[in-house]
Design a protein around this motif. Sequence first.
Motif, PDB file in Angstrom:
ATOM      1  N   ASN A  55       0.826  -1.213   0.000  1.00 10.19           N
ATOM      2  CA  ASN A  55       0.000   0.000   0.000  1.00 10.19           C
ATOM      3  C   ASN A  55       0.859   1.263   0.000  1.00 10.19           C
ATOM      4  O   ASN A  55       0.569   2.224  -0.715  1.00 10.19           O
ATOM      5  CB  ASN A  55      -0.934   0.001   1.203  1.00 10.19           C
ATOM      6  CG  ASN A  55      -2.045  -1.017   1.074  1.00 10.19           C
ATOM      7  OD1 ASN A  55      -2.293  -1.551  -0.002  1.00 10.19           O
ATOM      8  ND2 ASN A  55      -2.712  -1.301   2.165  1.00 10.19           N
ATOM      9  N   SER A  57       3.855   1.540  -1.153  1.00  4.33           N
ATOM     10  CA  SER A  57       4.466   1.639  -2.481  1.00  4.33           C
ATOM     11  C   SER A  57       3.499   2.255  -3.479  1.00  4.33           C
ATOM     12  O   SER A  57       3.881   3.095  -4.310  1.00  4.33           O
ATOM     13  CB  SER A  57       4.910   0.265  -2.978  1.00  4.33           C
ATOM     14  OG  SER A  57       5.876  -0.281  -2.126  1.00  4.33           O
ATOM     15  N   PHE A  58       2.225   1.853  -3.406  1.00  8.31           N
ATOM     16  CA  PHE A  58       1.223   2.435  -4.300  1.00  8.31           C
ATOM     17  C   PHE A  58       1.053   3.925  -4.022  1.00  8.31           C
ATOM     18  O   PHE A  58       0.918   4.723  -4.956  1.00  8.31           O
ATOM     19  CB  PHE A  58      -0.117   1.713  -4.152  1.00  8.31           C
ATOM     20  CG  PHE A  58      -1.196   2.318  -4.999  1.00  8.31           C
ATOM     21  CD1 PHE A  58      -1.208   2.134  -6.369  1.00  8.31           C
ATOM     22  CD2 PHE A  58      -2.183   3.102  -4.434  1.00  8.31           C
ATOM     23  CE1 PHE A  58      -2.190   2.715  -7.163  1.00  8.31           C
ATOM     24  CE2 PHE A  58      -3.170   3.677  -5.211  1.00  8.31           C
ATOM     25  CZ  PHE A  58      -3.167   3.486  -6.581  1.00  8.31           C
ATOM     26  N   GLY A  60       3.348   5.930  -2.828  1.00  7.21           N
ATOM     27  CA  GLY A  60       4.540   6.566  -3.398  1.00  7.21           C
ATOM     28  C   GLY A  60       4.425   6.730  -4.903  1.00  7.21           C
ATOM     29  O   GLY A  60       4.772   7.779  -5.458  1.00  7.21           O
ATOM     30  N   LEU A  61       3.932   5.703  -5.571  1.00  6.61           N
ATOM     31  CA  LEU A  61       3.731   5.770  -7.022  1.00  6.61           C
ATOM     32  C   LEU A  61       2.699   6.837  -7.369  1.00  6.61           C
ATOM     33  O   LEU A  61       2.902   7.635  -8.296  1.00  6.61           O
ATOM     34  CB  LEU A  61       3.284   4.408  -7.554  1.00  6.61           C
ATOM     35  CG  LEU A  61       2.958   4.342  -9.037  1.00  6.61           C
ATOM     36  CD1 LEU A  61       4.227   4.518  -9.864  1.00  6.61           C
ATOM     37  CD2 LEU A  61       2.278   3.030  -9.370  1.00  6.61           C
ATOM     38  N   GLN A  62       1.622   6.869  -6.637  1.00  5.80           N
ATOM     39  CA  GLN A  62       0.550   7.835  -6.885  1.00  5.80           C
ATOM     40  C   GLN A  62       1.064   9.270  -6.730  1.00  5.80           C
ATOM     41  O   GLN A  62       0.808  10.131  -7.591  1.00  5.80           O
ATOM     42  CB  GLN A  62      -0.590   7.564  -5.908  1.00  5.80           C
ATOM     43  CG  GLN A  62      -1.834   8.357  -6.132  1.00  5.80           C
ATOM     44  CD  GLN A  62      -2.918   7.986  -5.126  1.00  5.80           C
ATOM     45  OE1 GLN A  62      -2.685   7.277  -4.156  1.00  5.80           O
ATOM     46  NE2 GLN A  62      -4.105   8.479  -5.357  1.00  5.80           N
ATOM     47  N   SER A  64       4.200  10.261  -6.851  1.00  6.18           N
ATOM     48  CA  SER A  64       5.229  10.494  -7.880  1.00  6.18           C
ATOM     49  C   SER A  64       4.604  10.826  -9.229  1.00  6.18           C
ATOM     50  O   SER A  64       5.045  11.746  -9.922  1.00  6.18           O
ATOM     51  CB  SER A  64       6.127   9.278  -8.029  1.00  6.18           C
ATOM     52  OG  SER A  64       6.828   9.038  -6.856  1.00  6.18           O
ATOM     53  N   VAL A  65       3.579  10.078  -9.612  1.00  5.50           N
ATOM     54  CA  VAL A  65       2.897  10.348 -10.884  1.00  5.50           C
ATOM     55  C   VAL A  65       2.260  11.734 -10.855  1.00  5.50           C
ATOM     56  O   VAL A  65       2.362  12.499 -11.830  1.00  5.50           O
ATOM     57  CB  VAL A  65       1.850   9.247 -11.185  1.00  5.50           C
ATOM     58  CG1 VAL A  65       0.920   9.659 -12.309  1.00  5.50           C
ATOM     59  CG2 VAL A  65       2.533   7.936 -11.507  1.00  5.50           C
ATOM     60  N   HIS A  67       3.191  14.297  -9.032  1.00  4.45           N
ATOM     61  CA  HIS A  67       4.274  15.283  -9.059  1.00  4.45           C
ATOM     62  C   HIS A  67       4.842  15.429 -10.478  1.00  4.45           C
ATOM     63  O   HIS A  67       5.062  16.547 -10.953  1.00  4.45           O
ATOM     64  CB  HIS A  67       5.377  14.878  -8.075  1.00  4.45           C
ATOM     65  CG  HIS A  67       6.468  15.877  -7.965  1.00  4.45           C
ATOM     66  ND1 HIS A  67       6.292  17.110  -7.376  1.00  4.45           N
ATOM     67  CD2 HIS A  67       7.755  15.842  -8.392  1.00  4.45           C
ATOM     68  CE1 HIS A  67       7.415  17.784  -7.440  1.00  4.45           C
ATOM     69  NE2 HIS A  67       8.322  17.037  -8.050  1.00  4.45           N
ATOM     70  N   ASN A  68       5.066  14.320 -11.171  1.00  6.40           N
ATOM     71  CA  ASN A  68       5.572  14.372 -12.544  1.00  6.40           C
ATOM     72  C   ASN A  68       4.567  15.023 -13.490  1.00  6.40           C
ATOM     73  O   ASN A  68       4.960  15.739 -14.414  1.00  6.40           O
ATOM     74  CB  ASN A  68       5.952  12.981 -13.034  1.00  6.40           C
ATOM     75  CG  ASN A  68       7.219  12.476 -12.386  1.00  6.40           C
ATOM     76  OD1 ASN A  68       8.107  13.255 -12.050  1.00  6.40           O
ATOM     77  ND2 ASN A  68       7.305  11.171 -12.198  1.00  6.40           N
ATOM     78  N   TYR A  69       3.290  14.776 -13.269  1.00  7.47           N
ATOM     79  CA  TYR A  69       2.257  15.418 -14.085  1.00  7.47           C
ATOM     80  C   TYR A  69       2.355  16.944 -13.967  1.00  7.47           C
ATOM     81  O   TYR A  69       2.351  17.656 -14.981  1.00  7.47           O
ATOM     82  CB  TYR A  69       0.866  14.947 -13.650  1.00  7.47           C
ATOM     83  CG  TYR A  69      -0.249  15.785 -14.220  1.00  7.47           C
ATOM     84  CD1 TYR A  69      -0.668  15.627 -15.539  1.00  7.47           C
ATOM     85  CD2 TYR A  69      -0.884  16.746 -13.443  1.00  7.47           C
ATOM     86  CE1 TYR A  69      -1.685  16.413 -16.068  1.00  7.47           C
ATOM     87  CE2 TYR A  69      -1.897  17.528 -13.958  1.00  7.47           C
ATOM     88  CZ  TYR A  69      -2.299  17.359 -15.270  1.00  7.47           C
ATOM     89  OH  TYR A  69      -3.295  18.144 -15.787  1.00  7.47           O
TER      90      TYR A  69
END
Length: 168
Positions: A55, A57-58, A60-62, A64-65, A67-69
């Motif tokens: 959870n 990790s998800f 963190g991915l969320q 990160s995505v 932030h990159n957007y």
Amino acid sequence: MVAFYIIVIIILLAIIWQDFKERAVYWFFFPVLIILVIIKDSYVGNLPFEEYFVNLSFIGLQVSVLHNYYYIKKRRLVKMESYLGLGDVLFFIFLGFLFSPITFLVFQLSSLLLILLYLLFLKNNRNIPLAGCQSIILIIIILINPFTQETLFNSDEILIHYLTRIYE
């Protein structure tokens, strides 16, 4: 177990009040909530460290995505606080400890969709009280939970069973 849910609901009500009133939430609510979940899980005899890791990790991915957007959209680094508050991220982390992985994903996606629908009816949606809105949904789930045969928080098998019955 009842005392756990009462304390969690009281803290969630405080989060709702602060987030809607001030668009900010005291950070110390979240470590208290996480510690309560860990105590509950250890009391039940189930400390699912692998599920916590999945959870988190998800989350963190969320983040990160997202932030990159905003980095791509604005063509420069943007402070995270301008699009996602620290209280929102800390609330996500609390949810990561509360739910099993599939249940977490279902809650996260469905609550965000419900909040998006709610915002479509508002004219001023500049600041979204995300932690407060998700707290309302979580309180509803906590109050519904005693009327179900199973727990709604750590039951991926039950959720998969209900989802597969839909398609039969």
